[in-house]
Design a protein around this motif. Structure first.
Motif, PDB file in Angstrom:
ATOM      1  N   UNK A  62       1.000  -1.211   0.033  1.00 20.48           N
ATOM      2  CA  UNK A  62       0.053   0.180   0.147  1.00 20.48           C
ATOM      3  C   UNK A  62       1.048   1.200  -0.171  1.00 20.48           C
ATOM      4  N   UNK A  63       0.568   2.093  -0.944  1.00 18.48           N
ATOM      5  CA  UNK A  63       1.200   3.337  -1.076  1.00 18.48           C
ATOM      6  C   UNK A  63       0.346   4.450  -0.696  1.00 18.48           C
ATOM      7  N   UNK A  64       0.366   5.340   0.235  1.00 17.31           N
ATOM      8  CA  UNK A  64      -0.474   6.544   0.552  1.00 17.31           C
ATOM      9  C   UNK A  64       0.205   7.781   0.721  1.00 17.31           C
ATOM     10  N   UNK A  65      -0.143   8.797  -0.143  1.00 19.45           N
ATOM     11  CA  UNK A  65       0.673   9.794  -0.261  1.00 19.45           C
ATOM     12  C   UNK A  65      -0.472  11.000   0.518  1.00 19.45           C
ATOM     13  N   UNK A  66       0.402  11.952   1.135  1.00 15.73           N
ATOM     14  CA  UNK A  66      -0.450  13.027   1.816  1.00 15.73           C
ATOM     15  C   UNK A  66      -0.595  14.313   0.802  1.00 15.73           C
ATOM     16  N   UNK A  67      -1.755  14.543   0.469  1.00 10.85           N
ATOM     17  CA  UNK A  67      -1.853  15.824  -0.384  1.00 10.85           C
ATOM     18  C   UNK A  67      -2.190  17.000   0.351  1.00 10.85           C
ATOM     19  N   UNK A  68      -3.301  17.655  -0.085  1.00 13.85           N
ATOM     20  CA  UNK A  68      -3.673  18.867   0.723  1.00 13.85           C
ATOM     21  C   UNK A  68      -4.991  19.310   0.111  1.00 13.85           C
ATOM     22  N   UNK A  69      -5.837  19.877   1.134  1.00 18.68           N
ATOM     23  CA  UNK A  69      -6.979  20.388   0.671  1.00 18.68           C
ATOM     24  C   UNK A  69      -6.962  21.512  -0.614  1.00 18.68           C
ATOM     25  N   UNK A  70      -5.852  22.245  -0.519  1.00 21.65           N
ATOM     26  CA  UNK A  70      -5.698  23.293  -1.448  1.00 21.65           C
ATOM     27  C   UNK A  70      -5.739  22.631  -2.991  1.00 21.65           C
ATOM     28  N   UNK A  71      -5.533  21.366  -3.148  1.00 19.56           N
ATOM     29  CA  UNK A  71      -5.675  20.860  -4.349  1.00 19.56           C
ATOM     30  C   UNK A  71      -7.159  20.680  -4.745  1.00 19.56           C
ATOM     31  N   UNK A  72      -7.968  20.791  -4.048  1.00 13.52           N
ATOM     32  CA  UNK A  72      -9.549  20.856  -4.328  1.00 13.52           C
ATOM     33  C   UNK A  72      -9.992  22.353  -3.972  1.00 13.52           C
ATOM     34  N   UNK A  73      -9.507  22.996  -3.410  1.00 11.11           N
ATOM     35  CA  UNK A  73     -10.094  24.490  -3.104  1.00 11.11           C
ATOM     36  C   UNK A  73      -8.973  25.328  -2.832  1.00 11.11           C
ATOM     37  N   UNK A  74      -8.577  26.122  -3.585  1.00 11.58           N
ATOM     38  CA  UNK A  74      -7.694  27.113  -3.264  1.00 11.58           C
ATOM     39  C   UNK A  74      -8.373  28.575  -2.765  1.00 11.58           C
ATOM     40  N   UNK A  75      -8.650  28.426  -1.531  1.00 12.42           N
ATOM     41  CA  UNK A  75      -9.729  29.574  -1.272  1.00 12.42           C
ATOM     42  C   UNK A  75      -8.928  30.995  -0.805  1.00 12.42           C
ATOM     43  N   UNK A  76      -7.597  30.789  -0.487  1.00 12.77           N
ATOM     44  CA  UNK A  76      -6.934  31.939   0.126  1.00 12.77           C
ATOM     45  C   UNK A  76      -5.888  32.284  -1.264  1.00 12.77           C
ATOM     46  N   UNK A  77      -5.529  33.562  -1.373  1.00  9.25           N
ATOM     47  CA  UNK A  77      -4.392  33.772  -2.325  1.00  9.25           C
ATOM     48  C   UNK A  77      -3.089  33.444  -1.726  1.00  9.25           C
ATOM     49  N   UNK A  78      -2.072  33.120  -2.627  1.00  8.02           N
ATOM     50  CA  UNK A  78      -0.791  32.717  -2.369  1.00  8.02           C
ATOM     51  C   UNK A  78      -0.400  31.319  -2.530  1.00  8.02           C
ATOM     52  N   UNK A  79      -1.451  30.546  -2.817  1.00  9.61           N
ATOM     53  CA  UNK A  79      -1.129  29.048  -2.812  1.00  9.61           C
ATOM     54  C   UNK A  79      -1.063  28.506  -4.184  1.00  9.61           C
ATOM     55  N   UNK A  80      -0.857  29.360  -5.156  1.00  6.05           N
ATOM     56  CA  UNK A  80      -0.753  28.788  -6.600  1.00  6.05           C
ATOM     57  C   UNK A  80       0.298  27.860  -6.735  1.00  6.05           C
ATOM     58  N   UNK A  81       1.571  27.673  -6.127  1.00  4.07           N
ATOM     59  CA  UNK A  81       2.736  27.166  -6.418  1.00  4.07           C
ATOM     60  C   UNK A  81       2.361  25.688  -5.367  1.00  4.07           C
ATOM     61  N   UNK A  82       1.973  25.884  -4.328  1.00  6.75           N
ATOM     62  CA  UNK A  82       1.718  24.854  -3.370  1.00  6.75           C
ATOM     63  C   UNK A  82       0.488  23.924  -3.798  1.00  6.75           C
ATOM     64  N   UNK A  83      -0.529  24.489  -4.411  1.00  4.61           N
ATOM     65  CA  UNK A  83      -1.800  23.947  -4.838  1.00  4.61           C
ATOM     66  C   UNK A  83      -1.385  22.955  -6.052  1.00  4.61           C
ATOM     67  N   UNK A  84      -0.600  23.464  -7.047  1.00  7.48           N
ATOM     68  CA  UNK A  84      -0.208  22.983  -8.202  1.00  7.48           C
ATOM     69  C   UNK A  84       0.715  21.768  -7.913  1.00  7.48           C
ATOM     70  N   UNK A  85       1.648  21.761  -7.010  1.00  9.78           N
ATOM     71  CA  UNK A  85       2.393  20.807  -6.310  1.00  9.78           C
ATOM     72  C   UNK A  85       1.535  19.650  -6.103  1.00  9.78           C
ATOM     73  N   UNK A  86       0.408  19.916  -5.323  1.00  6.73           N
ATOM     74  CA  UNK A  86      -0.382  19.015  -4.545  1.00  6.73           C
ATOM     75  C   UNK A  86      -1.307  18.406  -5.511  1.00  6.73           C
ATOM     76  N   UNK A  87      -1.764  18.975  -6.574  1.00  9.80           N
ATOM     77  CA  UNK A  87      -2.826  18.501  -7.376  1.00  9.80           C
ATOM     78  C   UNK A  87      -1.854  17.546  -8.327  1.00  9.80           C
ATOM     79  N   UNK A  88      -0.525  17.756  -8.466  1.00  5.81           N
ATOM     80  CA  UNK A  88      -0.012  16.706  -9.451  1.00  5.81           C
ATOM     81  C   UNK A  88      -0.008  15.390  -8.810  1.00  5.81           C
ATOM     82  N   UNK A  89      -0.248  15.266  -7.478  1.00  9.67           N
ATOM     83  CA  UNK A  89      -0.201  13.998  -6.825  1.00  9.67           C
ATOM     84  C   UNK A  89      -1.323  13.249  -6.984  1.00  9.67           C
ATOM     85  N   UNK A  90      -2.554  13.782  -7.589  1.00  2.95           N
ATOM     86  CA  UNK A  90      -3.708  12.835  -8.174  1.00  2.95           C
ATOM     87  C   UNK A  90      -3.457  12.136  -9.308  1.00  2.95           C
ATOM     88  N   UNK A  91      -2.576  12.773 -10.079  1.00  6.25           N
ATOM     89  CA  UNK A  91      -2.351  12.233 -11.649  1.00  6.25           C
ATOM     90  C   UNK A  91      -1.124  10.920 -11.017  1.00  6.25           C
TER      91      UNK A  91
END
Length: 252
Positions: A141-170
């Motif tokens: 079993x491989x479990x990776x920890x992402x972030x809620x910002x991959x689903x909802x970037x509600x605050x400004x300043x999270x573009x880079x972090x959100x992008x990196x966490x969204x990549x984990x879905x693929x």
């Protein structure tokens, strides 16, 4: 009197947590050990915290190993995975938790910061997962920890972090498809606001963050670890390629 917690069937398993000395990572290490696994973990620099986590694993009656590794160093990370499998004789569970928290206006990031963020948040899970899969001869079993910002970037300043966490879905879907025939599962956990030293529940903007959750509170790291332990165990043996939000309703 508290009710004993049901173990998730990890007796005899060997787990490795990438980034396990603090916060969610440390909670995951403790939980996996409590549920019966021997646990190795990596850490970047905080030796004191790492030693404390080792002690908690040993107190649970399990074997522990802490390895100082920079997740941005692909060769060192691969060597660490190989070391764990060699030292314990097997590797059944990998948890990718290490992350670089890069926040700021997206048009003000230098390319070096972009590269470092991708190296830790995206390349490291790829490197560790592919290295671990080579040792998972009887399923795993491989479990990776992402972030809620991959689903909802509600605050400004999270573009880079959100992008990196969204990549984990693929990455997770690819691992699930490619490794499923060998009985290896891959899943992604997206934590919501969690009370850690990086994001304390009594921090400067905590009330604002809390107001966006349906449950009106931060998670305890143990609540994230419980989901990870479930996905690592046999009760989740038909779950793979999925993303699980543990966010207190932040994204609803």
């Amino acid at each position: 009197m508290s009710t004993p917690r049901t173990r998730t069937g990890l007796d005899g398993r060997v787990a490795m947590v990438i980034g396990g000395s603090r916060g969610i990572g440390a909670a995951v290490v403790r939980r996996l050990a409590e549920d019966g696994a021997d646990v190795a973990f990596t850490y970047l620099s905080d030796t004191v915290s790492a030693e404390k986590v080792v002690a908690t694993v040993e107190e649970a009656g399990r074997r522990a190993l802490a390895l100082r590794v920079d997740s941005a160093d692909a060769a060192a990370l691969t060597a660490a995975v190989d070391t764990v499998a060699g030292r314990f004789g097997r590797l059944d569970i990998l948890v990718n938790n290490a992350a670089r928290y890069s926040v700021g206006p997206i048009d003000q990031f230098e390319v070096d910061e972009f590269d470092r963020t991708i190296a830790v948040n995206v390349r490291a899970p790829f490197v560790a997962s592919t290295a671990a899969a080579r040792h998972m001869t009887g399923g795993g079993s491989i479990v990776t920890i992402g972030s809620l910002v991959a689903e909802r970037t509600v605050f400004p300043g999270y573009g880079l972090y959100s992008m990196s966490k969204t990549a984990l879905t693929g990455l997770t879907k690819g691992l699930a498809r490619d490794l499923g025939g060998r009985g290896i599962r891959a899943n992604l956990v997206h934590p919501g606001p969690t009370d850690t030293d990086l994001s304390p529940a009594d921090g400067l903007y905590a009330d604002v963050v809390r107001s966006h959750t349906a449950l009106g509170r931060f998670a305890d790291p143990d609540e994230i670890a419980a989901t990870v332990a479930h996905l690592a165990g046999d009760d989740a043996r038909y779950i793979t390629g999925t993303s699980v939000l543990v966010d207190g309703g932040f994204t609803v």
